[in-house]
Design a protein around this motif. Sequence first.
Motif, short mmCIF file in Angstrom:
data_model
loop_
_atom_site.label_atom_id
_atom_site.label_comp_id
_atom_site.label_asym_id
_atom_site.label_seq_id
_atom_site.Cartn_x
_atom_site.Cartn_y
_atom_site.Cartn_z
N ALA A 203 0.83 -1.21 0.00
CA ALA A 203 0.00 0.00 0.00
C ALA A 203 0.86 1.26 0.00
CB ALA A 203 -0.93 -0.01 1.21
N ALA A 204 2.00 1.20 0.69
CA ALA A 204 2.88 2.36 0.77
C ALA A 204 3.53 2.68 -0.57
CB ALA A 204 3.96 2.13 1.82
N LYS A 205 3.56 1.72 -1.49
CA LYS A 205 4.19 1.93 -2.80
C LYS A 205 3.24 2.48 -3.84
CE LYS A 205 7.63 -1.74 -2.18
NZ LYS A 205 8.08 -3.09 -2.62
N VAL A 206 1.97 2.64 -3.50
CA VAL A 206 0.98 3.14 -4.47
C VAL A 206 1.29 4.60 -4.82
CG1 VAL A 206 -1.45 3.78 -4.75
CG2 VAL A 206 -0.84 1.56 -3.77
N SER B 252 4.07 15.85 6.93
CA SER B 252 4.94 15.53 8.06
C SER B 252 6.32 16.13 7.84
CB SER B 252 5.06 14.01 8.20
OG SER B 252 5.74 13.48 7.07
N ALA B 253 7.13 16.08 8.89
CA ALA B 253 8.50 16.58 8.77
C ALA B 253 9.27 15.77 7.74
CB ALA B 253 9.19 16.50 10.14
N ALA B 254 9.00 14.47 7.67
CA ALA B 254 9.68 13.63 6.70
C ALA B 254 9.32 14.03 5.27
CB ALA B 254 9.34 12.16 6.95
N VAL B 255 8.03 14.33 5.03
CA VAL B 255 7.60 14.75 3.70
C VAL B 255 8.25 16.09 3.34
CG1 VAL B 255 5.62 15.58 2.37
CG2 VAL B 255 5.46 13.45 3.69
N LEU C 80 5.28 14.72 -5.03
CA LEU C 80 6.10 13.82 -4.23
C LEU C 80 5.24 12.67 -3.72
CD1 LEU C 80 9.02 13.69 -2.76
CD2 LEU C 80 7.73 14.42 -0.75
N PHE C 81 5.73 11.44 -3.88
CA PHE C 81 5.02 10.26 -3.37
C PHE C 81 5.82 9.69 -2.21
CE2 PHE C 81 3.89 10.47 -7.90
CZ PHE C 81 2.51 10.56 -7.78
N SER C 82 5.14 9.49 -1.08
CA SER C 82 5.81 8.99 0.12
C SER C 82 4.82 8.21 0.96
CB SER C 82 6.40 10.14 0.93
OG SER C 82 6.95 9.70 2.14
#
Length: 623
Positions: free
Chosen positions: A410-413, A458-461, A525-527
Amino acid sequence: MLNSLLIANRGEIACRIIRTARRLGVRTVAVHSDADARAPHVRMADEAVHIGPSPARESYLVQERILAAAAATGAEAIHPGYGFLSENAGFAEAVQAAGLVWVGAPAASIRAMGLKDAAKQRMIAAQVPVTPGYLGADQSPERLRAEAEAIGWPVLIKAVAGGGGKGMRRVDDPADFAALLESCRREAAASFGDDRVLIEKYILSPRHIEVQVFGDTHGNVVHLFERDCSLQRRHQKVIEEAPAPGMDEATRASICAAAVKAARAVDYVGAGTIEFIADGSAGLRADRIWFMEMNTRLQVEHPVTEAITGQDLVEWQLRVASGEPLPRRQEDLRIRGWAMEARLYAENPATGFLPSTGPLERLRLPRGIRVDSGVEEGGEVTPFYDPMIAKLIVQAETRAAAAARLARAAAKVEVWPVRTNAAFLARAAAHPDFVAGHVDTGFIERHLAALVPAADPSAAVCAAAAAALVPARSGDPWTDLTGFRANAPAERRIALEIAGQPHLVDLDADAPAARAIATDEGRVLFSAGEAWAFGPPRADDVAGGAAASDGAIVAPMPGRIVTVLVADGATVAKGERLVVLEAMKMEQALVAPFNGIVAELKAREGGQVAEGTLLVRIAPADG
């Protein structure tokens, strides 16, 4: 084996049926509406026939057009898929009256199990345990409320002819009964043409367990074990798995035997599902599992059963419809490993899971797993049908391994600009309680805050977006941003815009890897299953658009106005329902953002509206 097959359905199920038919050498005929003229299932079939305008009621639900398409193409049989006409006994009879083979349950079985009240009475006679409730003919609000009082709150109001989570309302407070009954009846009438309801006791720790059954014309009936479909939102299944967590062999034997008994009680032929509700408060126990209903068709979640048994259920359907006996005996069937399926929907969890429509400019689905989909990159998600994009199906030796694999998938979609629930699915599959098997139908509601990604990045994004804005060491940074990572000094800062909002971000040499692409409109951006538009800040960056804070209530999606509950000049309280909007088979109530007065009323009952249309404007009560 049949020679030719018309598929009276669309999307992923049509594609899935075509794949099996092709493997068996069966010629396929697809049908399509205007909206689906260039859909994958149309191209996959050996032949395709246009059957009408985009709305289902003018195309896929018009029996005469489907029968005419079968006659024009020389089809020998019709497979209804699921949804649409798949559980319509009249259509099954019409197909057979036209001299065609019906790849589905007998019309008599569909009728016997199609109405929930009659089905429960039949199950009681067959000594299959059923949920306590009211199944009577008296449908007056007074009688229904009295029965609900006698059963004890909370109760569940269910459409007699319902299915798929439509026409179903939970009532906890007696004060809400009348309004929820009216809403349930309205939705039931719109979805099934029948506004009758039944009342059931609501199980407080419910597990949704269902058993796949299969019968043939030679009197054989088998089960292919159970599935757990407890992860639901608004009674719509989200993640399904097989086998059910916590199911011991004795309980499995009991529930599967009850399912076979239920199928035999209606002389069942073909693929069907017996649905049970289990009280999971003390684990799964045979004496705490009750019959709910039967789905007389193939189910959306059938791939998990295929995964653990190694059987192709569509092949079984075609062989049974051809007059062959079941391909396997009960003693030949075994459970192998664990399988899970997640439904990837075009919807935005950050806005209450409202449907998202539009072009699929970007569509990348995970590799290395089974993916059943009926759309493709360059296609479109329209407002006319169910908003499912794909089903992500994984299998592993253990449940924990299957959950981890599903979360990664799901995270790779990657989907843009249509919004999806991919990040929500990834979080659900990775949640500690889910991994531990602590599931029931209230799981999503209990953990909603942890499962729904925040509206802000998020901070990561932010770090990944900032890294992607730093020019690559050579060449144009926008020619290929895939997997870009920066090694810029940590003390540097960069201004950027994400999702229309300005951010000032420290560059981080250890910024998380993410995939960024350039589009005609900018960068994305995809994350971790999420998608974010980003880029350099704009000089004229200002907030725009009407928001609820200024009293403007706009349509959050395209749809039809079902009910207008206020009038011009009326005084309203914060949270009061103003308008009910229906889209993609769902009702959405729009409420007042604060205490005030209806200063402008644009909504009209029965009217179709586009996303962003002003419906009501509320002025503060003090002027």
